[in-house]
Design an enzyme around this catalytic site. Structure first.
Site, PDB file in Angstrom:
ATOM      1  N   ARG A  13      -1.856 -97.054 -86.236  1.00 48.56           N
ATOM      2  CA  ARG A  13      -1.940 -96.867 -84.795  1.00 48.56           C
ATOM      3  C   ARG A  13      -3.402 -96.813 -84.361  1.00 48.56           C
ATOM      4  O   ARG A  13      -4.256 -96.308 -85.075  1.00 48.56           O
ATOM      5  CB  ARG A  13      -1.229 -95.575 -84.389  1.00 48.56           C
ATOM      6  CG  ARG A  13       0.291 -95.712 -84.342  1.00 48.56           C
ATOM      7  CD  ARG A  13       0.973 -94.441 -83.853  1.00 48.56           C
ATOM      8  NE  ARG A  13       0.862 -93.377 -84.822  1.00 48.56           N
ATOM      9  CZ  ARG A  13       0.005 -92.385 -84.756  1.00 48.56           C
ATOM     10  NH1 ARG A  13      -0.813 -92.283 -83.720  1.00 48.56           N
ATOM     11  NH2 ARG A  13      -0.032 -91.466 -85.687  1.00 48.56           N
ATOM     12  N   TYR A  62       1.580-104.057 -85.689  1.00 50.16           N
ATOM     13  CA  TYR A  62       1.902-102.933 -86.564  1.00 50.16           C
ATOM     14  C   TYR A  62       2.815-101.900 -85.897  1.00 50.16           C
ATOM     15  O   TYR A  62       2.630-101.555 -84.723  1.00 50.16           O
ATOM     16  CB  TYR A  62       0.606-102.256 -87.057  1.00 50.16           C
ATOM     17  CG  TYR A  62       0.903-100.943 -87.714  1.00 50.16           C
ATOM     18  CD1 TYR A  62       1.369-100.915 -89.026  1.00 50.16           C
ATOM     19  CD2 TYR A  62       0.842 -99.758 -87.011  1.00 50.16           C
ATOM     20  CE1 TYR A  62       1.733 -99.718 -89.606  1.00 50.16           C
ATOM     21  CE2 TYR A  62       1.198 -98.559 -87.583  1.00 50.16           C
ATOM     22  CZ  TYR A  62       1.648 -98.550 -88.884  1.00 50.16           C
ATOM     23  OH  TYR A  62       2.027 -97.371 -89.448  1.00 50.16           O
ATOM     24  N   LYS A  65       6.905 -94.520 -80.658  1.00 53.18           N
ATOM     25  CA  LYS A  65       5.938 -93.566 -80.109  1.00 53.18           C
ATOM     26  C   LYS A  65       5.736 -93.792 -78.607  1.00 53.18           C
ATOM     27  O   LYS A  65       5.578 -92.830 -77.852  1.00 53.18           O
ATOM     28  CB  LYS A  65       4.617 -93.693 -80.857  1.00 53.18           C
ATOM     29  CG  LYS A  65       4.741 -93.574 -82.380  1.00 53.18           C
ATOM     30  CD  LYS A  65       5.268 -92.235 -82.846  1.00 53.18           C
ATOM     31  CE  LYS A  65       5.159 -92.125 -84.368  1.00 53.18           C
ATOM     32  NZ  LYS A  65       5.689 -90.881 -84.902  1.00 53.18           N
ATOM     33  N   HIS A 125       7.973 -84.856 -81.410  1.00 58.45           N
ATOM     34  CA  HIS A 125       7.641 -85.530 -82.678  1.00 58.45           C
ATOM     35  C   HIS A 125       8.222 -84.693 -83.821  1.00 58.45           C
ATOM     36  O   HIS A 125       7.481 -84.062 -84.566  1.00 58.45           O
ATOM     37  CB  HIS A 125       6.113 -85.626 -82.774  1.00 58.45           C
ATOM     38  CG  HIS A 125       5.614 -86.535 -83.829  1.00 58.45           C
ATOM     39  ND1 HIS A 125       4.345 -86.439 -84.352  1.00 58.45           N
ATOM     40  CD2 HIS A 125       6.183 -87.585 -84.455  1.00 58.45           C
ATOM     41  CE1 HIS A 125       4.166 -87.377 -85.257  1.00 58.45           C
ATOM     42  NE2 HIS A 125       5.271 -88.082 -85.347  1.00 58.45           N
ATOM     43  N   SER A 149       1.642 -87.073 -87.996  1.00 62.65           N
ATOM     44  CA  SER A 149       1.953 -88.269 -88.786  1.00 62.65           C
ATOM     45  C   SER A 149       1.444 -88.110 -90.216  1.00 62.65           C
ATOM     46  O   SER A 149       0.320 -87.658 -90.427  1.00 62.65           O
ATOM     47  CB  SER A 149       1.309 -89.498 -88.150  1.00 62.65           C
ATOM     48  OG  SER A 149       1.891 -89.725 -86.894  1.00 62.65           O
ATOM     49  N   CYS A 199       2.449 -86.017 -92.503  1.00 68.11           N
ATOM     50  CA  CYS A 199       2.330 -84.631 -92.951  1.00 68.11           C
ATOM     51  C   CYS A 199       3.669 -84.054 -93.418  1.00 68.11           C
ATOM     52  O   CYS A 199       3.824 -82.840 -93.500  1.00 68.11           O
ATOM     53  CB  CYS A 199       1.733 -83.769 -91.847  1.00 68.11           C
ATOM     54  SG  CYS A 199       0.002 -84.152 -91.546  1.00 68.11           S
ATOM     55  N   ASP A 224      11.738 -88.328 -87.471  1.00 71.67           N
ATOM     56  CA  ASP A 224      10.475 -88.524 -86.757  1.00 71.67           C
ATOM     57  C   ASP A 224      10.490 -88.036 -85.305  1.00 71.67           C
ATOM     58  O   ASP A 224       9.490 -87.507 -84.839  1.00 71.67           O
ATOM     59  CB  ASP A 224      10.104 -90.014 -86.781  1.00 71.67           C
ATOM     60  CG  ASP A 224       8.664 -90.275 -86.386  1.00 71.67           C
ATOM     61  OD1 ASP A 224       7.776 -89.581 -86.911  1.00 71.67           O
ATOM     62  OD2 ASP A 224       8.413 -91.173 -85.561  1.00 71.67           O
ATOM     63  N   ARG A 266       4.487 -98.980 -95.270  1.00 72.04           N
ATOM     64  CA  ARG A 266       5.717 -98.415 -94.698  1.00 72.04           C
ATOM     65  C   ARG A 266       6.977 -99.114 -95.178  1.00 72.04           C
ATOM     66  O   ARG A 266       6.933-100.263 -95.620  1.00 72.04           O
ATOM     67  CB  ARG A 266       5.664 -98.565 -93.169  1.00 72.04           C
ATOM     68  CG  ARG A 266       4.501 -97.864 -92.508  1.00 72.04           C
ATOM     69  CD  ARG A 266       4.813 -96.413 -92.265  1.00 72.04           C
ATOM     70  NE  ARG A 266       3.669 -95.679 -91.728  1.00 72.04           N
ATOM     71  CZ  ARG A 266       3.788 -94.562 -91.030  1.00 72.04           C
ATOM     72  NH1 ARG A 266       4.964 -94.053 -90.770  1.00 72.04           N
ATOM     73  NH2 ARG A 266       2.724 -93.923 -90.610  1.00 72.04           N
TER      74      ARG A 266
HETATM   75  P1  GDP Z   1       5.652 -88.095 -92.051  1.00 68.89           P
HETATM   76  O1  GDP Z   1       4.763 -89.232 -91.652  1.00 68.89           O
HETATM   77  O2  GDP Z   1       5.345 -86.853 -91.253  1.00 68.89           O
HETATM   78  O3  GDP Z   1       7.095 -88.464 -92.029  1.00 68.89           O
HETATM   79  O4  GDP Z   1       5.263 -87.683 -93.554  1.00 68.89           O
HETATM   80  P2  GDP Z   1       5.976 -88.046 -94.958  1.00 68.89           P
HETATM   81  O5  GDP Z   1       7.185 -87.223 -95.220  1.00 68.89           O
HETATM   82  O6  GDP Z   1       6.133 -89.514 -95.054  1.00 68.89           O
HETATM   83  O7  GDP Z   1       4.852 -87.560 -95.950  1.00 68.89           O
HETATM   84  C1  GDP Z   1       3.513 -88.003 -95.844  1.00 68.89           C
HETATM   85  C2  GDP Z   1       2.773 -87.723 -97.123  1.00 68.89           C
HETATM   86  O8  GDP Z   1       2.770 -86.321 -97.390  1.00 68.89           O
HETATM   87  C3  GDP Z   1       3.426 -88.390 -98.323  1.00 68.89           C
HETATM   88  O9  GDP Z   1       2.415 -88.884 -99.165  1.00 68.89           O
HETATM   89  C4  GDP Z   1       4.181 -87.261 -98.982  1.00 68.89           C
HETATM   90  O10 GDP Z   1       4.326 -87.455-100.365  1.00 68.89           O
HETATM   91  C5  GDP Z   1       3.311 -86.049 -98.676  1.00 68.89           C
HETATM   92  N1  GDP Z   1       4.125 -84.817 -98.609  1.00 68.89           N
HETATM   93  C6  GDP Z   1       5.280 -84.633 -97.917  1.00 68.89           C
HETATM   94  N2  GDP Z   1       5.788 -83.392 -98.127  1.00 68.89           N
HETATM   95  C7  GDP Z   1       4.923 -82.763 -98.947  1.00 68.89           C
HETATM   96  C8  GDP Z   1       4.877 -81.441 -99.540  1.00 68.89           C
HETATM   97  O11 GDP Z   1       5.754 -80.589 -99.343  1.00 68.89           O
HETATM   98  N3  GDP Z   1       3.796 -81.160-100.337  1.00 68.89           N
HETATM   99  C9  GDP Z   1       2.807 -82.084-100.573  1.00 68.89           C
HETATM  100  N4  GDP Z   1       1.799 -81.728-101.365  1.00 68.89           N
HETATM  101  N5  GDP Z   1       2.831 -83.336-100.053  1.00 68.89           N
HETATM  102  C10 GDP Z   1       3.856 -83.668 -99.253  1.00 68.89           C
HETATM  103  P1  PGA Z   2       4.368 -91.706 -88.202  1.00 67.95           P
HETATM  104  O1  PGA Z   2       4.615 -92.837 -87.117  1.00 67.95           O
HETATM  105  O2  PGA Z   2       3.014 -91.968 -88.766  1.00 67.95           O
HETATM  106  O3  PGA Z   2       4.455 -90.431 -87.434  1.00 67.95           O
HETATM  107  O4  PGA Z   2       5.442 -91.837 -89.225  1.00 67.95           O
HETATM  108  C1  PGA Z   2       4.456 -94.172 -87.338  1.00 67.95           C
HETATM  109  C2  PGA Z   2       3.443 -94.805 -86.442  1.00 67.95           C
HETATM  110  O5  PGA Z   2       2.998 -94.143 -85.504  1.00 67.95           O
HETATM  111  O6  PGA Z   2       3.070 -95.953 -86.660  1.00 67.95           O
HETATM  112 MN    MN Z   3       7.811 -90.288 -91.318  1.00 67.81          MN
END
Ligand code: GDP
Ligand code: PGA
Ligand code: MN
Length: 616
Positions: free
Chosen positions: A88, A231, A240, A260, A282, A284, A307, A399
């Site tokens: 983004r 993207y 978003k 979010h 994002s 996290c 999300d 992704r």
């Molecule tokens: P989203 O974008 O908020 O959906 O985040 P994701 O679930 O895709 O996670 C983003 C990154 O954070 C990935 O690399 C995960 O492996 C990592 N991650 C997610 N949950 C945890 C956790 O509980 N502990 C740690 N250390 N890393 C995490």
């Molecule tokens: P995310 O959203 O990073 O919160 O998963 C995707 C995006 O904004 O491209």
């Molecule tokens: Mn996600």
């Protein structure tokens, strides 16, 4: 990366059932955009599997998608973007409210009339030599009380395919629009016409896009215009742009919330059901928490959304939520059998991968999918890669796009039109220091203060410096379509209306680091222990100790059985250092000052109270 082969035309061409709409507004809008962008053809998408199959075959024939080996990954594809179009673009994202003060200090504002003129300039002729697709979609189950309709015009078949997974897309939505349902207008062009104004043709490329990008929201007229990027978050305008930036404004005006947030159903060993939503910035941990497999016996988590959540007070006075999306657009790196086996199982097929690495056997790979990388790969930029290459094989923001219905942990009622009643709301961020593993807010007001003061380290999900700490209130910094201080006031107003039926609010941080720089908390499935504590709090079964920043678990409050955590680890996970927190309060005051007198007095009172207790 000019394509060597001329575009190959598949024997089948799209011949959709319709070539126009009986809705005069919709038809006039499509005509107007077509006159402006000058495509070769206009296609009204019907959302059928046949349509998706023709588009994907066309993209494969043109060299823009790679078909993965169907033996490993049926009906799945790999897209490689231009290396300059991987995330983004927040500095090119605009909120063009009529009044600049309505956009607030955290958004880029541009004067709407001037921005419209600028956009007329960049969109003029931007689809020459291409097809304009009309993509009608519903956010939320069709006709549901919290659902909303939209139409995206795009010149990217990749976007059409992704929208078909991420939303409920197709013919039925046009019928609803023609029956008079309101809808949100969104226009997208990759900004790479194949013919210039003089009629001179140029070759297509693997990932057409433009160096100049615009992601523009007009909240007052509920419109989105996106230019120059293909993207995800920049181009899938349902996500978003609509479901957060535009919808947050609709929510402000109509008394609901567009957030979010992931959404889960949590079932205790006693069989009691709780619904929890959680806002993390994002990359996290939203997708991971939404698919969590508890490590503690008897507990179960079912997925509803990963999300975005739309929340609205129901007739019973409680807060009800839906996931407005139909698919996941998840971060690939770090998603593996040990961290998120549910996500790995979800993408068994029918998945579009973007910027991951290609295996020699025609399947995909990314960092964290398996512990040991394959001996040879083609990396996300199409180059040979070996473990000795010294660079990631997949882009850090690569992704997967996959239907939610394929998720093995999806809740039976994930498409319930009225949503699910929310018991708890979680705010979180990525913080190496200061913020404890979990804290409960003392009240709704205190919870809004917690959400408003979240800071988080930046990730690869947006352009910029990874790791830099920034304020990200409610994980909505890039997504709030109006003045953030008004948004806090709106949250306070919603809480007032919910009264005693308001969900409990918690704050979490999975990312605190020890002296050696590694994460103290094991995270992932072990996060179920924190969810268990929350449920026990809701049930009135767990004690908490009052601290200046909120209610923390007592020494033996958190179930740590079977975990390898030292006393020192535990102490570090929950340590609250008054000096650093007082410093954080000073930064919060500075931050609040940016919003002038729009900051709700209740939040200033919460800040004063935290300071008072820290100095105690
Ligand atoms: P989203 O974008 O908020 O959906 O985040 P994701 O679930 O895709 O996670 C983003 C990154 O954070 C990935 O690399 C995960 O492996 C990592 N991650 C997610 N949950 C945890 C956790 O509980 N502990 C740690 N250390 N890393 C995490
Ligand atoms: P995310 O959203 O990073 O919160 O998963 C995707 C995006 O904004 O491209
Ligand atoms: Mn996600």
């Amino acid at each position: 990366m000019t394509l060597t082969n001329p575009p190959v035309h598949t024997p089948e061409t799209l011949s959709p059932k319709r070539t126009s709409s009986t809705d005069p507004n919709l038809q006039a809008w499509v005509d107007e955009i077509a006159r402006l962008t000058q495509p070769d053809a206009v296609v009204w998408c019907d959302g059928s599997p046949r349509e998706a199959s023709i588009l994907s075959r066309q993209l494969v024939a043109e060299g823009k998608l790679i078909r993965l080996n169907p033996e490993w990954r049926p009906n799945s594809f790999l897209a490689r973007t231009n290396p300059k179009d991987v995330a983004r673009v927040e500095d090119r994202t605009f909120i063009c409210s009529n009044d600049e003060a309505d956009a607030g200090p955290t958004n880029n504002w541009a004067e709407p009339t001037a921005m419209r003129e600028e956009l007329q300039g960049v969109f003029a002729g931007s689809m020459r030599g291409r097809t304009l697709y009309v993509v009608p979609f519903s956010m939320g189950p069709l006709g549901g009380p919290i659902s909303q309709l939209g139409v995206e015009i795009t010149d990217s078949p990749y976007v059409v395919l992704n929208m078909g997974i991420m939303t409920r897309m197709g013919e039925q939505i046009l019928t609803m629009i023609e029956a008079g349902e309101p809808w949100v207008h969104t226009v997208h062009s990759i900004g790479y016409p194949l013919v210039d104004a003089q009629g001179v043709k140029r070759d297509d490329v693997e990932w057409p896009c433009n160096d100049t990008k615009y992601i523009v929201q007009f909240p007052d007229t509920r419109e989105v215009w996106s230019y120059g990027s293909g993207y995800g978050g920049n181009a899938l305008l349902s996500k978003k742009s609509f479901a957060l930036r535009i919808a947050s404004v609709m929510g402000r005006d109509e008394g609901w919330l567009a957030e979010h947030m992931l959404l889960i159903k949590l079932i205790s060993p006693e069989g009691n059901v709780f619904h929890v939503s959680a806002a993390f910035p994002s990359a996290c941990g939203k997708t991971n928490l939404s698919m969590l497999q508890p490590t503690i016996p008897g507990w179960k988590v079912e997925t509803i959304g990963d999300d975005i959540a739309w929340l609205r007070q129901g007739e019973d006075g409680r807060l009800w939520a839906i996931n407005p999306e139909a698919g996941f657009f998840g971060v690939a790196p770090g998603t593996g059998e040990t961290t998120n086996p549910t996500a790995v199982a979800t993408m068994w097929g029918n998945t579009i991968f973007t910027n991951v690495a290609l295996r020699d056997d025609g399947d995909v790979w990314w960092e964290g999918l398996t512990d040991t990388p394959p001996a040879h790969l083609i990396d996300w930029q199409g180059n040979d890669w070996t473990p000795a290459s010294g660079r990631p094989a997949a882009h850090p923001n690569s992704r997967f796009t996959v239907a939610a219905a394929q998720c093995p942990s999806i809740a039976d009622d994930w498409e319930a039109a009225g949503g699910v009643p929310i018991d708890a709301i979680i705010f979180g961020g990525r913080r190496a220091t200061n913020v404890p593993l979990v804290a409960q807010a003392r009240s709704w007001k205190h919870g809004v203060f917690m959400g408003a003061t979240i800071s988080s380290e930046k990730t690869a999900a947006a352009e910029g410096t990874v790791g830099e700490l920034r304020r990200d209130p409610f994980a909505m910094l890039p997504f709030c379509g109006y003045n953030m201080a008004d948004y806090w006031a709106h949250w306070l107003a919603v809480g007032k209306s919910l009264g005693t039926k308001a969900p409990a609010i918690f704050q979490v941080n999975w990312f605190r680091k020890g002296d050696d720089g590694s994460f103290i908390w094991p995270g992932f499935g072990e996060n179920s222990r924190v969810l268990e504590w929350m449920v026990r709090r809701l049930e009135g079964q767990a004690e908490a100790r009052d601290t200046p920043i909120g209610l923390l678990p007592t020494v033996d409050g958190l179930n740590l059985e079977g975990l390898d955590l030292s006393d020192k680890d535990l102490e570090q996970l929950f340590a609250i250092d008054p000096a650093s927190w007082l410093a954080e309060c000073d930064l919060t005051e500075e931050y609040f000052n940016k919003f002038g007198d729009r900051v709700p007095p209740a939040l200033l009172a919460e800040l004063a109270s935290v300071r008072y207790h820290l100095k105690d």
